[in-house]
Design a protein around this motif. Structure first.
Motif, PDB file in Angstrom:
ATOM      1  N   VAL A   9       0.816  -1.271  -0.066  1.00 51.70           N
ATOM      2  CA  VAL A   9       0.246  -0.165  -0.081  1.00 51.70           C
ATOM      3  C   VAL A   9       0.942   1.392   0.078  1.00 51.70           C
ATOM      4  O   VAL A   9       1.833   1.346   0.845  1.00 51.70           O
ATOM      5  CB  VAL A   9      -1.107  -0.191   1.221  1.00 51.70           C
ATOM      6  CG1 VAL A   9      -1.930   1.035   0.994  1.00 51.70           C
ATOM      7  CG2 VAL A   9      -1.832  -1.321   1.365  1.00 51.70           C
ATOM      8  N   GLY A  10       0.663   2.007  -0.827  1.00 50.05           N
ATOM      9  CA  GLY A  10       1.674   3.331  -1.233  1.00 50.05           C
ATOM     10  C   GLY A  10       2.527   3.001  -2.481  1.00 50.05           C
ATOM     11  O   GLY A  10       3.217   2.108  -2.043  1.00 50.05           O
ATOM     12  N   ALA A  11       2.358   3.559  -3.578  1.00 44.27           N
ATOM     13  CA  ALA A  11       3.083   3.212  -4.516  1.00 44.27           C
ATOM     14  C   ALA A  11       4.140   4.084  -4.964  1.00 44.27           C
ATOM     15  O   ALA A  11       4.368   4.506  -6.088  1.00 44.27           O
ATOM     16  CB  ALA A  11       2.197   2.955  -6.120  1.00 44.27           C
ATOM     17  N   VAL A  34      -1.281  -0.609  -4.299  1.00 45.89           N
ATOM     18  CA  VAL A  34      -2.369   0.286  -4.229  1.00 45.89           C
ATOM     19  C   VAL A  34      -1.888   1.415  -3.761  1.00 45.89           C
ATOM     20  O   VAL A  34      -1.059   1.690  -2.878  1.00 45.89           O
ATOM     21  CB  VAL A  34      -3.301  -0.615  -3.039  1.00 45.89           C
ATOM     22  CG1 VAL A  34      -4.399   0.403  -2.744  1.00 45.89           C
ATOM     23  CG2 VAL A  34      -3.961  -1.964  -3.486  1.00 45.89           C
ATOM     24  N   ASP A  35      -2.628   2.526  -4.303  1.00 50.52           N
ATOM     25  CA  ASP A  35      -2.360   3.995  -3.846  1.00 50.52           C
ATOM     26  C   ASP A  35      -3.713   4.800  -4.393  1.00 50.52           C
ATOM     27  O   ASP A  35      -4.453   4.477  -4.908  1.00 50.52           O
ATOM     28  CB  ASP A  35      -1.242   4.361  -4.903  1.00 50.52           C
ATOM     29  CG  ASP A  35      -0.582   5.629  -4.016  1.00 50.52           C
ATOM     30  OD1 ASP A  35       0.366   5.555  -3.753  1.00 50.52           O
ATOM     31  OD2 ASP A  35      -1.265   6.691  -4.142  1.00 50.52           O
ATOM     32  N   ALA A  37      -3.360   7.681  -5.511  1.00 51.74           N
ATOM     33  CA  ALA A  37      -3.064   8.528  -6.567  1.00 51.74           C
ATOM     34  C   ALA A  37      -3.593   7.701  -7.862  1.00 51.74           C
ATOM     35  O   ALA A  37      -3.014   6.708  -8.252  1.00 51.74           O
ATOM     36  CB  ALA A  37      -1.587   8.880  -6.923  1.00 51.74           C
ATOM     37  N   TYR A  67      -9.040  -1.991  -2.945  1.00 48.52           N
ATOM     38  CA  TYR A  67      -8.487  -3.290  -2.335  1.00 48.52           C
ATOM     39  C   TYR A  67      -9.247  -4.515  -2.586  1.00 48.52           C
ATOM     40  O   TYR A  67      -9.064  -5.324  -2.179  1.00 48.52           O
ATOM     41  CB  TYR A  67      -8.755  -2.824  -0.789  1.00 48.52           C
ATOM     42  CG  TYR A  67      -7.781  -1.841  -0.383  1.00 48.52           C
ATOM     43  CD1 TYR A  67      -6.820  -2.073   0.507  1.00 48.52           C
ATOM     44  CD2 TYR A  67      -8.323  -0.463  -0.276  1.00 48.52           C
ATOM     45  CE1 TYR A  67      -5.942  -1.226   1.037  1.00 48.52           C
ATOM     46  CE2 TYR A  67      -7.320   0.722   0.205  1.00 48.52           C
ATOM     47  CZ  TYR A  67      -5.952   0.277   0.857  1.00 48.52           C
ATOM     48  OH  TYR A  67      -5.216   1.320   1.447  1.00 48.52           O
ATOM     49  N   ALA A  80       2.019   3.803   2.922  1.00 48.43           N
ATOM     50  CA  ALA A  80       1.069   4.940   2.354  1.00 48.43           C
ATOM     51  C   ALA A  80       1.494   6.052   3.590  1.00 48.43           C
ATOM     52  O   ALA A  80       1.715   5.774   4.570  1.00 48.43           O
ATOM     53  CB  ALA A  80      -0.294   4.571   2.365  1.00 48.43           C
ATOM     54  N   GLY A  81       1.591   7.049   2.984  1.00 45.84           N
ATOM     55  CA  GLY A  81       1.725   8.300   3.775  1.00 45.84           C
ATOM     56  C   GLY A  81       2.486   9.509   3.218  1.00 45.84           C
ATOM     57  O   GLY A  81       2.747   9.754   1.860  1.00 45.84           O
ATOM     58  N   ILE A  82       2.873  10.424   3.822  1.00 46.11           N
ATOM     59  CA  ILE A  82       3.659  11.451   3.444  1.00 46.11           C
ATOM     60  C   ILE A  82       5.348  11.361   3.824  1.00 46.11           C
ATOM     61  O   ILE A  82       5.336  10.784   5.015  1.00 46.11           O
ATOM     62  CB  ILE A  82       3.296  12.817   3.966  1.00 46.11           C
ATOM     63  CG1 ILE A  82       1.900  12.985   3.964  1.00 46.11           C
ATOM     64  CG2 ILE A  82       4.051  14.094   3.512  1.00 46.11           C
ATOM     65  CD1 ILE A  82       1.236  13.213   2.352  1.00 46.11           C
ATOM     66  N   ASN A  97      -0.132  11.082   8.882  1.00 44.20           N
ATOM     67  CA  ASN A  97       0.078   9.829   8.490  1.00 44.20           C
ATOM     68  C   ASN A  97      -0.948   8.697   9.502  1.00 44.20           C
ATOM     69  O   ASN A  97      -1.218   7.853   8.937  1.00 44.20           O
ATOM     70  CB  ASN A  97       1.592   9.175   8.671  1.00 44.20           C
ATOM     71  CG  ASN A  97       2.298   9.953   7.507  1.00 44.20           C
ATOM     72  OD1 ASN A  97       1.524  10.285   6.469  1.00 44.20           O
ATOM     73  ND2 ASN A  97       3.659   9.642   7.507  1.00 44.20           N
ATOM     74  N   THR A 121       5.449   2.940   7.177  1.00 44.68           N
ATOM     75  CA  THR A 121       5.129   4.485   7.504  1.00 44.68           C
ATOM     76  C   THR A 121       5.426   5.030   8.466  1.00 44.68           C
ATOM     77  O   THR A 121       5.394   4.366   9.632  1.00 44.68           O
ATOM     78  CB  THR A 121       3.455   4.805   7.031  1.00 44.68           C
ATOM     79  OG1 THR A 121       3.147   4.161   6.065  1.00 44.68           O
ATOM     80  CG2 THR A 121       3.446   6.304   6.987  1.00 44.68           C
ATOM     81  N   SER A 226      12.790  11.135   1.231  1.00 43.27           N
ATOM     82  CA  SER A 226      13.539  10.408   2.392  1.00 43.27           C
ATOM     83  C   SER A 226      13.935   9.023   1.754  1.00 43.27           C
ATOM     84  O   SER A 226      13.713   8.717   0.475  1.00 43.27           O
ATOM     85  CB  SER A 226      12.740  10.238   3.435  1.00 43.27           C
ATOM     86  OG  SER A 226      11.562   9.558   3.370  1.00 43.27           O
TER      87      SER A 226
HETATM   88  N1  APR Z   1      -3.923   5.347   0.543  1.00 49.42           N
HETATM   89  C1  APR Z   1      -3.099   5.005  -0.242  1.00 49.42           C
HETATM   90  N2  APR Z   1      -1.779   5.523  -0.723  1.00 49.42           N
HETATM   91  C2  APR Z   1      -1.422   6.641  -0.057  1.00 49.42           C
HETATM   92  C3  APR Z   1      -2.563   7.244   0.836  1.00 49.42           C
HETATM   93  C4  APR Z   1      -3.570   6.666   1.299  1.00 49.42           C
HETATM   94  N3  APR Z   1      -4.591   6.969   2.253  1.00 49.42           N
HETATM   95  N4  APR Z   1      -2.082   8.410   1.130  1.00 49.42           N
HETATM   96  C5  APR Z   1      -0.915   8.663   0.440  1.00 49.42           C
HETATM   97  N5  APR Z   1      -0.719   7.731  -0.173  1.00 49.42           N
HETATM   98  C6  APR Z   1       0.338   7.383  -0.924  1.00 49.42           C
HETATM   99  C7  APR Z   1       0.844   8.539  -1.952  1.00 49.42           C
HETATM  100  O1  APR Z   1       0.017   8.773  -3.189  1.00 49.42           O
HETATM  101  C8  APR Z   1       2.231   8.137  -2.357  1.00 49.42           C
HETATM  102  O2  APR Z   1       2.153   7.670  -3.642  1.00 49.42           O
HETATM  103  O3  APR Z   1       1.583   7.046  -0.441  1.00 49.42           O
HETATM  104  C9  APR Z   1       2.674   7.154  -1.150  1.00 49.42           C
HETATM  105  C10 APR Z   1       3.716   7.641  -0.583  1.00 49.42           C
HETATM  106  O4  APR Z   1       4.933   7.565  -1.353  1.00 49.42           O
HETATM  107  P1  APR Z   1       6.142   8.865  -1.418  1.00 49.42           P
HETATM  108  O5  APR Z   1       5.570  10.177  -1.248  1.00 49.42           O
HETATM  109  O6  APR Z   1       6.935   8.309  -2.393  1.00 49.42           O
HETATM  110  O7  APR Z   1       6.968   8.543   0.161  1.00 49.42           O
HETATM  111  P2  APR Z   1       8.106   7.271   0.388  1.00 49.42           P
HETATM  112  O8  APR Z   1       9.380   7.752   0.112  1.00 49.42           O
HETATM  113  O9  APR Z   1       7.646   6.046  -0.588  1.00 49.42           O
HETATM  114  O10 APR Z   1       7.722   7.111   2.063  1.00 49.42           O
HETATM  115  C11 APR Z   1       6.552   6.421   2.443  1.00 49.42           C
HETATM  116  O11 APR Z   1       7.531   5.248   4.137  1.00 49.42           O
HETATM  117  O12 APR Z   1      10.023   5.335   4.948  1.00 49.42           O
HETATM  118  C12 APR Z   1       8.495   5.945   4.964  1.00 49.42           C
HETATM  119  O13 APR Z   1       8.886   8.029   6.022  1.00 49.42           O
HETATM  120  C13 APR Z   1       8.556   7.214   5.061  1.00 49.42           C
HETATM  121  O14 APR Z   1       6.158   7.553   5.904  1.00 49.42           O
HETATM  122  C14 APR Z   1       7.023   7.364   4.698  1.00 49.42           C
HETATM  123  C15 APR Z   1       6.702   6.315   3.927  1.00 49.42           C
END
Ligand code: APR
Length: 312
Positions: A9-11, A34-35, A37, A67, A80-82, A97, A121, A226
């Motif tokens: 989850v989080g692409a 899954v994301d 975006a 999902y 997934a997250g910022i 987050n 995350t 990061s």
């Molecule tokens: N559901 C699914 N995906 C989500 C959601 C959500 N509710 N909210 C955000 N996302 C997605 C974003 O669209 C984005 O593609 O999560 C992805 C996060 O990717 P990046 O911004 O590239 O962040 P990344 O470097 O992959 O880090 C993700 O891992 O190591 C930790 O600190 C880091 O918390 C962060 C996480």
């Protein structure tokens, strides 16, 4: 366990690197990204699948904004997250987050109530607690990725310092993920030789300090995000230990229930990972200084949890 499906989850940077590693290692029949975006998980999933004929793997990689195709998945890796930006502490990410983690875990519980969740995350220790509470899963099935990454960073710096093979370096990093992590010099060795026989205390301290700030060092270079190669490799190593029921002992964030004298918090400790997820926590002896450092680390996690509760 015959693993058929792993969903990431989080692409983004970490998630897409995870799915690439999972499929190249053929750790599941299906690897799903899954994301929220639109188009991103579909595009990256298809692109990765198109590398299959070259790399020679048969894990089918797909992407989705929902999902449904993850129904019954065995493992979820949640990235997934910022991501942390320069000047932003992990705790700044807290509220956003936590909301993401709740939304994601609710969906996981709905489509795959028997799955194992690996939380990536940040702030990791707190996000793992949010996932545990939201899912209602037992602690065996909600594990946080922190120690494998922190230990890998420590080992990578030791290898550079000594100019020896990375394969021979054993190390253990406990505690919370972040500046309060606790690298254990007494459990660090090079092919069985205690590190203290190979390096001065001053050099060990410098490597420990670099490890503590390892995440920040990458952020300072990248400026717009990061670390992701090593975090993804760490999460995939945990998934591999579960998929193959390897019973590896890896430092992971686990929900403590009295181990190390602590209760009701996630903290990095040595864990055995196998087909059931967390098979058991291994308690090791710590000297007074290490105990105090672990307590400081736990205090940091507790205060972050309290900060989150206060925000809500
Ligand atoms: N559901 C699914 N995906 C989500 C959601 C959500 N509710 N909210 C955000 N996302 C997605 C974003 O669209 C984005 O593609 O999560 C992805 C996060 O990717 P990046 O911004 O590239 O962040 P990344 O470097 O992959 O880090 C993700 O891992 O190591 C930790 O600190 C880091 O918390 C962060 C996480």
């Amino acid at each position: 366990m015959s693993v058929k499906k792993i969903t990431v989850v989080g692409a983004g940077h970490v998630g897409a690197t995870c799915s690439q590693l999972l499929s190249q290692k053929e750790l599941a029949r299906e690897v799903i990204l899954v994301d929220i975006a639109e188009g991103i998980p579909q595009g990256k999933g298809l692109d990765q699948w198109e590398s299959a004929p070259i790399e020679g793997f048969d894990s089918r990689v797909t992407g989705s904004n929902n999902y449904e195709s993850s129904a019954g998945a065995d493992i979820f890796i949640v990235t997934a997250g910022i991501a942390r930006k320069p000047g932003m502490s992990r705790d700044d990410l807290l509220k956003i987050n936590a909301g993401v983690m709740r939304a994601v875990t609710t969906e996981i519980k709905r489509v795959a109530p028997d799955s194992i969740i690996i939380v990536v995350t940040n702030p990791l220790d707190v996000m793992a607690q949010v996932a545990l509470e939201t899912s209602g899963f037992p602690r065996e099935r909600v594990i946080g990725m922190a120690g494998v990454l922190d230990t890998a960073r420590y080992r990578s710096f030791i290898a550079l310092e000594l100019d020896v093979s990375i394969e021979d370096i054993q190390a253990l990093v406990l505690g919370g993920h972040g500046d309060t992590m606790v690298p254990l010099a007494s459990y660090t060795s090079v092919s069985g030789i205690p590190l203290t026989q190979l390096l001065s205390q001053e050099r060990i301290d410098a490597l420990v300090e670099r490890t503590r700030k390892g995440g920040g060092e990458i952020v300072a270079h990248l400026k717009t995000g990061s670390a992701y190669y090593a975090p993804a490799a760490a999460a995939v190593q945990m998934a591999e230990a579960i998929v193959k029921d390897k019973r590896r002992i890896l430092p992971c964030a686990a929900w403590l229930q009295g181990e190390f004298g602590m209760k009701d918090l996630y903290l990095g400790v040595p864990c055995m990972l196998g087909e059931n997820g967390l098979e058991r926590i291994i308690e090791v002896d710590l000297d007074d200084e290490e105990k105090a450092a672990l307590e400081t680390s736990a205090e940091h996690v507790r205060s972050t949890v309290a900060a989150l509760k206060a925000l809500e």
